[in-house]
Design a protein around this motif. Sequence first.
Motif, mmCIF file in Angstrom:
data_model
loop_
_atom_site.group_PDB
_atom_site.id
_atom_site.type_symbol
_atom_site.label_atom_id
_atom_site.label_comp_id
_atom_site.label_asym_id
_atom_site.label_seq_id
_atom_site.Cartn_x
_atom_site.Cartn_y
_atom_site.Cartn_z
ATOM 1 N N SER A 205 -4.270 -3.132 -16.400
ATOM 2 C CA SER A 205 -3.131 -3.753 -15.561
ATOM 3 C C SER A 205 -2.618 -2.380 -14.935
ATOM 4 C CB SER A 205 -2.006 -4.325 -16.422
ATOM 5 O OG SER A 205 -1.407 -3.490 -17.512
ATOM 6 N N LEU A 206 -2.476 -1.371 -15.606
ATOM 7 C CA LEU A 206 -1.859 0.053 -15.206
ATOM 8 C C LEU A 206 -2.880 0.397 -13.848
ATOM 9 C CD1 LEU A 206 0.509 2.273 -15.178
ATOM 10 C CD2 LEU A 206 -1.183 3.418 -16.613
ATOM 11 N N GLU A 207 -4.061 0.584 -14.146
ATOM 12 C CA GLU A 207 -4.988 0.966 -13.116
ATOM 13 C C GLU A 207 -4.982 0.017 -11.838
ATOM 14 O OE1 GLU A 207 -9.608 1.351 -12.470
ATOM 15 O OE2 GLU A 207 -8.873 0.816 -14.366
ATOM 16 N N TYR A 208 -4.676 -1.196 -12.132
ATOM 17 C CA TYR A 208 -4.578 -2.094 -11.039
ATOM 18 C C TYR A 208 -3.417 -1.862 -9.942
ATOM 19 C CZ TYR A 208 -8.568 -4.357 -13.252
ATOM 20 O OH TYR A 208 -9.698 -4.768 -13.715
ATOM 21 N N ARG A 209 -2.377 -1.767 -10.833
ATOM 22 C CA ARG A 209 -1.086 -1.389 -10.353
ATOM 23 C C ARG A 209 -0.965 0.002 -9.374
ATOM 24 N NH1 ARG A 209 4.272 0.469 -11.950
ATOM 25 N NH2 ARG A 209 5.771 -0.310 -10.574
ATOM 26 N N TRP A 210 -1.577 1.026 -9.985
ATOM 27 C CA TRP A 210 -1.722 2.200 -9.428
ATOM 28 C C TRP A 210 -2.375 1.983 -7.967
ATOM 29 C CZ3 TRP A 210 0.316 6.312 -8.132
ATOM 30 C CH2 TRP A 210 -0.225 7.421 -7.502
ATOM 31 N N ASP A 211 -3.771 1.308 -8.467
ATOM 32 C CA ASP A 211 -4.344 1.021 -6.874
ATOM 33 C C ASP A 211 -3.478 0.349 -5.787
ATOM 34 O OD1 ASP A 211 -6.656 2.007 -8.408
ATOM 35 O OD2 ASP A 211 -7.347 0.043 -8.646
ATOM 36 N N GLU A 212 -2.839 -0.636 -6.269
ATOM 37 C CA GLU A 212 -2.059 -1.256 -5.264
ATOM 38 C C GLU A 212 -1.036 -0.471 -4.636
ATOM 39 O OE1 GLU A 212 -2.469 -4.288 -3.793
ATOM 40 O OE2 GLU A 212 -4.352 -4.272 -4.882
ATOM 41 N N ALA A 213 -0.352 0.322 -5.722
ATOM 42 C CA ALA A 213 0.731 1.386 -5.106
ATOM 43 C C ALA A 213 0.274 2.397 -4.116
ATOM 44 C CB ALA A 213 1.292 2.000 -6.453
ATOM 45 N N VAL A 214 -0.917 2.937 -4.245
ATOM 46 C CA VAL A 214 -1.719 3.944 -3.306
ATOM 47 C C VAL A 214 -1.853 3.156 -1.751
ATOM 48 C CG1 VAL A 214 -3.631 4.994 -2.585
ATOM 49 C CG2 VAL A 214 -2.764 5.288 -4.904
ATOM 50 N N LYS A 215 -2.397 1.856 -2.247
ATOM 51 C CA LYS A 215 -2.610 0.960 -0.903
ATOM 52 C C LYS A 215 -1.192 0.849 0.038
ATOM 53 C CE LYS A 215 -5.254 -2.160 -2.748
ATOM 54 N NZ LYS A 215 -6.306 -3.186 -3.073
ATOM 55 N N THR A 216 -0.358 0.499 -0.732
ATOM 56 C CA THR A 216 0.938 0.226 -0.130
ATOM 57 C C THR A 216 1.436 1.574 0.454
ATOM 58 O OG1 THR A 216 1.624 -1.448 -1.822
ATOM 59 C CG2 THR A 216 3.517 -0.479 -0.680
ATOM 60 N N PHE A 217 1.447 2.616 -0.165
ATOM 61 C CA PHE A 217 1.878 4.078 0.313
ATOM 62 C C PHE A 217 1.329 4.173 1.637
ATOM 63 C CE2 PHE A 217 0.758 8.421 0.805
ATOM 64 C CZ PHE A 217 2.158 8.904 0.897
ATOM 65 N N LEU A 218 -0.122 4.116 1.527
ATOM 66 C CA LEU A 218 -0.980 4.181 2.820
ATOM 67 C C LEU A 218 -0.531 3.499 3.864
ATOM 68 C CD1 LEU A 218 -4.592 4.866 1.388
ATOM 69 C CD2 LEU A 218 -3.054 6.449 2.063
ATOM 70 N N ARG A 219 -0.465 2.022 3.815
ATOM 71 C CA ARG A 219 0.248 0.936 4.700
ATOM 72 C C ARG A 219 1.642 1.351 5.311
ATOM 73 N NH1 ARG A 219 -1.369 -2.951 0.854
ATOM 74 N NH2 ARG A 219 -3.335 -3.657 1.175
ATOM 75 N N LYS A 220 2.418 1.734 4.374
ATOM 76 C CA LYS A 220 3.938 2.056 4.828
ATOM 77 C C LYS A 220 3.923 3.516 5.670
ATOM 78 C CE LYS A 220 7.849 4.291 2.690
ATOM 79 N NZ LYS A 220 8.239 5.113 1.606
ATOM 80 N N ASN A 221 2.979 4.081 5.575
ATOM 81 C CA ASN A 221 2.879 5.306 6.288
ATOM 82 C C ASN A 221 2.028 5.238 7.467
ATOM 83 O OD1 ASN A 221 4.611 7.829 5.010
ATOM 84 N ND2 ASN A 221 3.481 6.602 3.307
ATOM 85 N N GLU A 222 1.456 3.822 7.667
ATOM 86 C CA GLU A 222 0.787 3.491 8.970
ATOM 87 C C GLU A 222 -0.736 4.405 8.889
ATOM 88 O OE1 GLU A 222 3.179 3.965 12.232
ATOM 89 O OE2 GLU A 222 4.449 2.073 11.885
ATOM 90 N N ILE A 223 -1.381 4.311 7.731
ATOM 91 C CA ILE A 223 -2.534 5.132 7.555
ATOM 92 C C ILE A 223 -3.576 3.614 7.574
ATOM 93 C CG2 ILE A 223 -4.143 6.465 5.863
ATOM 94 C CD1 ILE A 223 -1.597 8.115 5.505
ATOM 95 N N ALA A 224 -4.484 3.698 8.251
ATOM 96 C CA ALA A 224 -5.491 2.484 8.053
ATOM 97 C C ALA A 224 -6.613 2.774 7.335
ATOM 98 C CB ALA A 224 -6.094 2.178 9.749
ATOM 99 N N PHE A 225 -7.040 1.935 6.589
ATOM 100 C CA PHE A 225 -8.187 2.234 5.330
ATOM 101 C C PHE A 225 -8.945 0.917 5.634
ATOM 102 C CE2 PHE A 225 -4.484 0.690 3.308
ATOM 103 C CZ PHE A 225 -5.042 -0.284 2.257
ATOM 104 N N ALA A 226 -10.204 1.010 4.891
ATOM 105 C CA ALA A 226 -10.930 -0.034 4.378
ATOM 106 C C ALA A 226 -11.450 0.216 2.998
ATOM 107 C CB ALA A 226 -12.154 0.002 5.352
ATOM 108 N N GLU A 227 -11.105 -1.015 2.349
ATOM 109 C CA GLU A 227 -11.626 -0.858 0.970
ATOM 110 C C GLU A 227 -13.220 -0.951 0.687
ATOM 111 O OE1 GLU A 227 -9.899 -2.423 -3.400
ATOM 112 O OE2 GLU A 227 -8.921 -3.149 -1.605
ATOM 113 N N GLN A 228 -13.708 -0.091 -0.032
ATOM 114 C CA GLN A 228 -15.119 -0.029 -0.072
ATOM 115 C C GLN A 228 -15.536 -0.776 -1.591
ATOM 116 O OE1 GLN A 228 -17.095 0.683 2.487
ATOM 117 N NE2 GLN A 228 -15.243 0.852 3.678
#
Length: 165
Positions: A142-165
């Motif tokens: 659960s912590l790993e998944y939450r960290w992964d989501e927090a990083v994606k949220t950080f990138l989106r908030k800062n308008e950084i486009a990414f593709a999950e591989q």
Amino acid sequence: MIALKIEDLKGFTTKLFVRDTFDGLCVREARVATFSSFSIDGRIRPGYYTKDEREAEGIREYASWRMLRPFCFSLIKGKRLPGSFHIEFALGPEETAAFAGETGGNWRPEMVKGLYLGVRYENGELWCVTGLSLEGFTMDRSLEYRWDEAVKTFLRKNEIAFAEQ
């Protein structure tokens, strides 16, 4: 752990090296290859700063990106792209403890040694890879998944486009 391919190289590197987007993160290490290879150990040397300086500036075990960013930028700026660079970011100890505590469940702050974000540019591609280090083994992800989501949220908030591989 997830790998995120950054879709806008120029936009990301501007936010990384010129803007303060990542300034709140600690740097465990950084490596830059241009005409030569440069390696930075982000650990603050004991005794370099006085206790008062450490407290006044909020200096911890590792240097913040805010402290190291100008040096790293000076290594890559110019007409040629760097051959590669790798930066290993981490949340500070207080932020890591708070993040673990907010996750709930059986997570206690002392169980989490670190929450990491690796940024790697190589062969014309830029990747962000999440990671964490735990004190012991657990099947609870659960912590790993939450960290992964927090990083994606950080990138989106800062308008950084990414593709999950």
